[in-house]
Design an enzyme around this catalytic site. Structure first.
Site, PDB file in Angstrom:
ATOM      1  N   TYR A  14      25.935 -29.456 -16.497  1.00  8.30           N
ATOM      2  CA  TYR A  14      26.789 -28.539 -15.737  1.00  8.30           C
ATOM      3  C   TYR A  14      26.596 -28.659 -14.235  1.00  8.30           C
ATOM      4  O   TYR A  14      26.515 -27.660 -13.518  1.00  8.30           O
ATOM      5  CB  TYR A  14      26.555 -27.088 -16.208  1.00  8.30           C
ATOM      6  CG  TYR A  14      26.979 -26.892 -17.646  1.00  8.30           C
ATOM      7  CD1 TYR A  14      28.320 -26.793 -17.984  1.00  8.30           C
ATOM      8  CD2 TYR A  14      26.036 -26.850 -18.670  1.00  8.30           C
ATOM      9  CE1 TYR A  14      28.720 -26.652 -19.307  1.00  8.30           C
ATOM     10  CE2 TYR A  14      26.424 -26.707 -19.997  1.00  8.30           C
ATOM     11  CZ  TYR A  14      27.763 -26.612 -20.306  1.00  8.30           C
ATOM     12  OH  TYR A  14      28.147 -26.481 -21.612  1.00  8.30           O
ATOM     13  N   TYR A 141      29.527 -17.941 -27.722  1.00  6.97           N
ATOM     14  CA  TYR A 141      29.241 -19.337 -27.352  1.00  6.97           C
ATOM     15  C   TYR A 141      28.530 -19.991 -28.533  1.00  6.97           C
ATOM     16  O   TYR A 141      27.555 -19.436 -29.061  1.00  6.97           O
ATOM     17  CB  TYR A 141      28.355 -19.408 -26.108  1.00  6.97           C
ATOM     18  CG  TYR A 141      27.894 -20.824 -25.790  1.00  6.97           C
ATOM     19  CD1 TYR A 141      28.712 -21.684 -25.071  1.00  6.97           C
ATOM     20  CD2 TYR A 141      26.671 -21.297 -26.246  1.00  6.97           C
ATOM     21  CE1 TYR A 141      28.315 -22.985 -24.808  1.00  6.97           C
ATOM     22  CE2 TYR A 141      26.261 -22.592 -25.987  1.00  6.97           C
ATOM     23  CZ  TYR A 141      27.085 -23.437 -25.266  1.00  6.97           C
ATOM     24  OH  TYR A 141      26.690 -24.719 -25.015  1.00  6.97           O
ATOM     25  N   ASP A 242      25.150 -17.639 -36.271  1.00  8.09           N
ATOM     26  CA  ASP A 242      24.577 -18.607 -35.339  1.00  8.09           C
ATOM     27  C   ASP A 242      23.345 -17.964 -34.695  1.00  8.09           C
ATOM     28  O   ASP A 242      23.461 -17.180 -33.760  1.00  8.09           O
ATOM     29  CB  ASP A 242      25.629 -18.971 -34.285  1.00  8.09           C
ATOM     30  CG  ASP A 242      25.108 -19.908 -33.205  1.00  8.09           C
ATOM     31  OD1 ASP A 242      23.891 -20.190 -33.190  1.00  8.09           O
ATOM     32  OD2 ASP A 242      25.925 -20.336 -32.367  1.00  8.09           O
ATOM     33  N   LYS A 271      16.882 -24.712 -31.328  1.00  6.93           N
ATOM     34  CA  LYS A 271      16.111 -24.339 -30.141  1.00  6.93           C
ATOM     35  C   LYS A 271      14.626 -24.160 -30.419  1.00  6.93           C
ATOM     36  O   LYS A 271      13.851 -25.087 -30.324  1.00  6.93           O
ATOM     37  CB  LYS A 271      16.722 -23.094 -29.490  1.00  6.93           C
ATOM     38  CG  LYS A 271      18.031 -23.371 -28.756  1.00  6.93           C
ATOM     39  CD  LYS A 271      18.438 -22.204 -27.895  1.00  6.93           C
ATOM     40  CE  LYS A 271      19.767 -22.438 -27.185  1.00  6.93           C
ATOM     41  NZ  LYS A 271      19.737 -23.494 -26.173  1.00  6.93           N
TER      42      LYS A 271
END
Length: 426
Positions: A14, A141, A242, A271
Site C-alpha cells: 500500500y 475486510y 473469518d 496470522k
C-alpha cells in the site's frame, strides 16, 4: 543496509513507487522490541500485522523451527503426510468449536478465505443447487485476492478501485451497537431483510465476528452474531467466520465467536497461527460441509496449493498452539484489556478524537481526520514505538507478552501525537 536501493526498487504494501514512504530498517527483534539499524529500539504495538502474539525470537518457536529444518523444510502434501501437519491439526481441533472436524491447510489469510468461498460454492453444487452469491457486511475486510476482495466492502475499503471487475455480492449494513453498549435489536433488521429476500441464491454468509478489522476496527455486540447464526439456521445457509485477525485469543476469547456462544460451519484462521514466523493459514469445516463437498460430482475438494501443509510452518504453528494451551494468554490479554480501559478514555479529551474503543488486546483511537502517515510514523519512531495507523484509525494490537510499561508507552506516544496538527491531514 542499502535503503536507497529499497526506495528505488522495492514495492512495499500500500505504498507508491512515485512517492515512497520512509522505511525503517529492522536488524533484529526480541520480545516486544524491534531493533533498528541505528540502534533505536521500538516497542511493537502491531504484532507485525497482528500475528506475533508470543513476541519475537521466542525460544520455544525457535527450537521448533531449528529442529524441523534439519528434518525436512518442505514436501508436497499431495499423497504425502507428515508429523508436523498431524500434530498441528490435532491441536487446532482441540481449540476450535467442536463441530469443526476437518482442516484444510493453506498459505495465507486471503487464501483461507478463497478456500472457504469455494467450499460453500462446491457444497451447493453437490446438492444440485446453483447459489452464486454471498451475503456479508459493509465495513468488512477479508483479504487482497479476488474472491476475498469481492466480499470486502466495495465502497468503503482499500479495494474500491476494483468495483465492477469483481463478482457482485450482497452487503448488509454493519452493526452499530458497540460491544459494551445496550443491545439494539434493530441492528439486525437490514441483515434479516437481505437474507429473507435473497436466501435462495446465497451460498453462505461470511463475516468477521465481533471485530471488523481493516475495514474500520469496529467492535460490535455479540447479540448481532447470535442473530446471524439463528437466521442462517432458519434459512439453511452456511455461516463462514473469518477469524484471521481475531483468532487465538486476540479478543479475550480463544475465538471471537465464543463471545456469542455460537459455532460456524466454516472457520478461517491465519496470522497468529505461526505467531508471525512464516505464512500459514487454515480453513476448518464441519463434517456436514466436508462430506457434502466430497460427495459431489468432483468427488473431492478442488483446491491444492503448492505449499499446502508446509512442514516447517506446521512445526512452528504446532509449537505456537502449544504455548496457547498453557492458557497464560488469558491473563496476558486480560491485563492488556484492563490497561486499555484505563488509558484510552482519557484521550477523548482531545478535540481530534472521535472515539476510543477496546476489546481484549485490541485498542483503537479513531480521529476526526486522517493521519499523515509519513509524519506520524516518524513521530512514533522518535517516541520509541512502532504503530502504523491507517486512515482515521490509530490502533494497537500488541504481542500478548507486553508488560504494563509497554502499553503505557504505546498509549503515551499516541497521546503526544494527538497534540500536534502536523500529524493529521486537515
Amino acid at each position: 543496509m542499502d535503503l536507497a536501493f529499497d526506495r528505488r526498487h522495492i514495492w512495499h504494501p500500500y505504498t507508491s513507487t512515485i512517492t515512497p514512504l520512509t522505511c525503517y530498517p529492522v536488524t533484529s527483534a526480541s520480545g516486544v522490541m524491534l531493533h533498528l539499524e541505528d540502534g533505536k529500539q521500538l516497542v511493537d504495538g502491531m504484532s507485525s500485522w497482528w500475528s506475533a502474539i508470543h513476541g519475537y525470537n521466542h525460544p520455544t518457536l525457535n527450537t521448533a523451527a531449528h529442529d524441523q529444518i534439519d528434518q525436512v523444510a518442505h514436501v508436497m502434501f499431495g499423497g504425502i503426510t507428515h508429523a508436523p501437519a498431524i500434530n498441528l491439526c490435532k491441536k487446532l481441533l482441540s481449540l476450535v468449536p467442536s463441530n469443526l472436524q476437518h482442516v484444510f491447510l493453506a498459505d495465507s489469510g486471503s487464501v483461507a478465505v478463497e478456500v472457504s468461498l469455494k467450499m460453500a460454492l462446491q457444497y451447493w453444487h453437490a446438492k444440485g443447487e446453483f447459489r452464486p452469491k454471498f451475503l456479508t457486511l459493509r465495513d468488512g475486510y477479508h483479504g487482497d485476492t479476488f474472491a476475498a476482495m469481492s466480499v470486502t466492502d466495495p465502497d468503503n475499503s482499500m479495494h474500491y478501485l476494483y468495483k465492477g471487475f469483481l463478482p457482485q455480492h450482497i452487503f448488509a449494513k454493519s452493526p452499530t451497537t458497540g460491544y459494551w453498549q445496550e443491545w439494539d435489536e434493530s441492528d439486525l433488521d437490514d441483515f434479516r431483510d437481505k437474507i429473507t429476500l435473497h436466501h435462495q441464491e446465497i451460498a453462505a454468509v461470511i463475516l468477521e465476528p465481533i471485530v471488523q478489522g481493516a475495514g474500520g476496527m469496529r467492535i460490535y455486540h455479540p447479540n448481532f452474531l447470535k442473530g446471524v447464526r439463528k437466521l442462517c439456521d432458519q434459512f439453511g445457509i452456511l455461516l463462514i467466520l473469518d477469524e484471521i485477525a481475531t483468532g487465538f485469543g486476540r479478543t479475550g476469547k480463544m475465538f471471537a465467536c465464543e463471545h456469542a456462544e455460537i459455532q460456524p460451519d466454516v472457520l478461517c484462521v491465519g496470522k497468529a497461527l505461526t505467531s508471525g514466523y512464516m505464512t500459514l493459514s487454515a480453513t476448518l469445516a464441519s463434517s456436514e460441509v466436508a462430506n457434502t463437498v466430497c460427495g459431489g460430482e468432483a468427488g473431492c475438494f478442488m483446491h491444492g496449493p503448492t505449499f499446502m501443509g508446509n512442514p516447517l510452518a506446521c512445526a512452528v504453528a504446532a509449537a505456537s498452539m502449544a504455548l496457547l494451551e498453557t492458557n497464560q494468554w488469558q491473563t496476558q490479554v486480560k491485563q492488556i484489556e484492563q490497561l486499555f480501559s484505563q488509558l484510552l478514555p482519557k484521550l477523548k479529551q482531545y478535540p481530534i478524537v472521535q472515539d476510543v474503543r477496546w476489546l481484549g488486546a485490541i485498542g483503537v483511537v479513531e480521529t476526526t481526520t486522517a493521519v499523515n502517515m509519513e509524519t506520524i510514523q516518524a513521530h512514533f519512531v522518535e517516541q520509541g514505538v512502532w504503530i502504523r495507523p491507517f486512515g482515521k484509525l490509530i490502533y494497537m494490537m500488541p504481542p500478548y507478552i507486553s508488560e504494563p510499561e509497554h502499553i503505557e508507552k504505546l498509549v503515551g506516544a499516541i497521546e503526544s501525537a494527538l497534540e500536534c496538527e502536523d500529524y493529521f491531514n486537515y
